[in-house]
Design an enzyme around this catalytic site. Sequence first.
Site, PDB file in Angstrom:
ATOM      1  N   GLU A 222     -30.333  -0.571  40.552  1.00  0.00           N
ATOM      2  CA  GLU A 222     -29.576  -0.908  41.758  1.00  0.00           C
ATOM      3  C   GLU A 222     -29.459  -2.418  41.958  1.00  0.00           C
ATOM      4  O   GLU A 222     -28.406  -2.918  42.370  1.00  0.00           O
ATOM      5  CB  GLU A 222     -30.219  -0.249  42.983  1.00  0.00           C
ATOM      6  CG  GLU A 222     -30.010   1.254  43.069  1.00  0.00           C
ATOM      7  CD  GLU A 222     -30.947   2.041  42.172  1.00  0.00           C
ATOM      8  OE1 GLU A 222     -30.720   3.251  41.978  1.00  0.00           O
ATOM      9  OE2 GLU A 222     -31.913   1.427  41.638  1.00  0.00           O
TER      10      GLU A 222
ATOM     11  N   HIS B 140     -34.292  11.201  49.625  1.00  0.00           N
ATOM     12  CA  HIS B 140     -32.855  11.465  49.623  1.00  0.00           C
ATOM     13  C   HIS B 140     -32.344  11.774  51.028  1.00  0.00           C
ATOM     14  O   HIS B 140     -31.389  12.527  51.197  1.00  0.00           O
ATOM     15  CB  HIS B 140     -32.512  12.628  48.682  1.00  0.00           C
ATOM     16  CG  HIS B 140     -32.859  12.366  47.258  1.00  0.00           C
ATOM     17  ND1 HIS B 140     -34.122  12.568  46.754  1.00  0.00           N
ATOM     18  CD2 HIS B 140     -32.116  11.893  46.225  1.00  0.00           C
ATOM     19  CE1 HIS B 140     -34.145  12.242  45.473  1.00  0.00           C
ATOM     20  NE2 HIS B 140     -32.944  11.822  45.128  1.00  0.00           N
TER      21      HIS B 140
END
Length: 325
Positions: free
Chosen positions: A60, A130
């Site tokens: 990321e 998540h």
Amino acid sequence: MAKMNLLQAINNALITAMDDNEKVMVFGEDVGHFGGVFRATSNLQEKFGKQRCFNTPLTEQGIIGFANGLASQGSIPVAEIQFGDYIFPAFDQIVNETAKFRYRSGGQFSCGSLTIRTPYGGGIAGGLYHSQSPEAFFAHVPGLKIVVPRNPYQAKGLLLASIRDDNPVLFLEPKRIYRASVGDVPEDDYELPLGKAEVVKQGSDITLLAWGAQMEVMEKAAEMADKQGVSSEIIDLRSILPWDAETVCESVSKTGRLLISHEAPLTGGFASEVAATIQKRCFLHLESPIERICGLDTPYPLAHEKEYMPDHLKVYEGIMRSVNF
């Protein structure tokens, strides 16, 4: 008009933007032939080729660092972080590079053409890694814009406006309603204004403020309160940064009460910023303390997700507490 769900509207917005400007490119983990983990980028690689829609390594920080470089040299990158929970490795790049590049170069360089898309929020049994809602972390950073759509019509219009805005935008997509939210979406190109809230429903007794998937929760709670004779005005903030304090103040000055709801934990959540501002600007109009109905101050629990989530019943109880104060 075409019937679309939130995912289809996002996909349509990306196609529209890429058709309109060849400098627009989409990249991230699995966004290419696979179409993304939620299929938001389906068929983009087939339509526009691997030069404009491509997979990245699972890094990321690298994705956003690469995106910053592209944006600074004139490209229009739309970078995807596969889940909002995994945006934190890129926090340094976003906060210290993306947001500050224009300022620290005296306007010579900018990452203003960068849009960062990421699914966020809970309600899908995604567990600890998540389900998080990171908007408040980034709301503290001058130089960014933060946008959250609540339905397909807004998703397309706000995403197109984000891609074309001359500032870096963090575009948070509430994944709980990716397929659940369906509505009419113009097939033509259109934009919705960034930084402007929408009054979804007029009311007189209390103002309900939320964004993203929480808007559905607010509407259900308002229906319950209406049966008790309580009239709720509902506002969708839409943009977290900058946020539309004027619209909220105007509403609270009329109703005298405010309830704010978000999925992120209560402490340090963006509701705190809103409450502090409204308390100062609307103090003499307030009939009761400002209510915050938010997630719990605990890591996001899988087994107790329903207890964690600020649902319509918790919001309804907050409404009644406020009007009966």
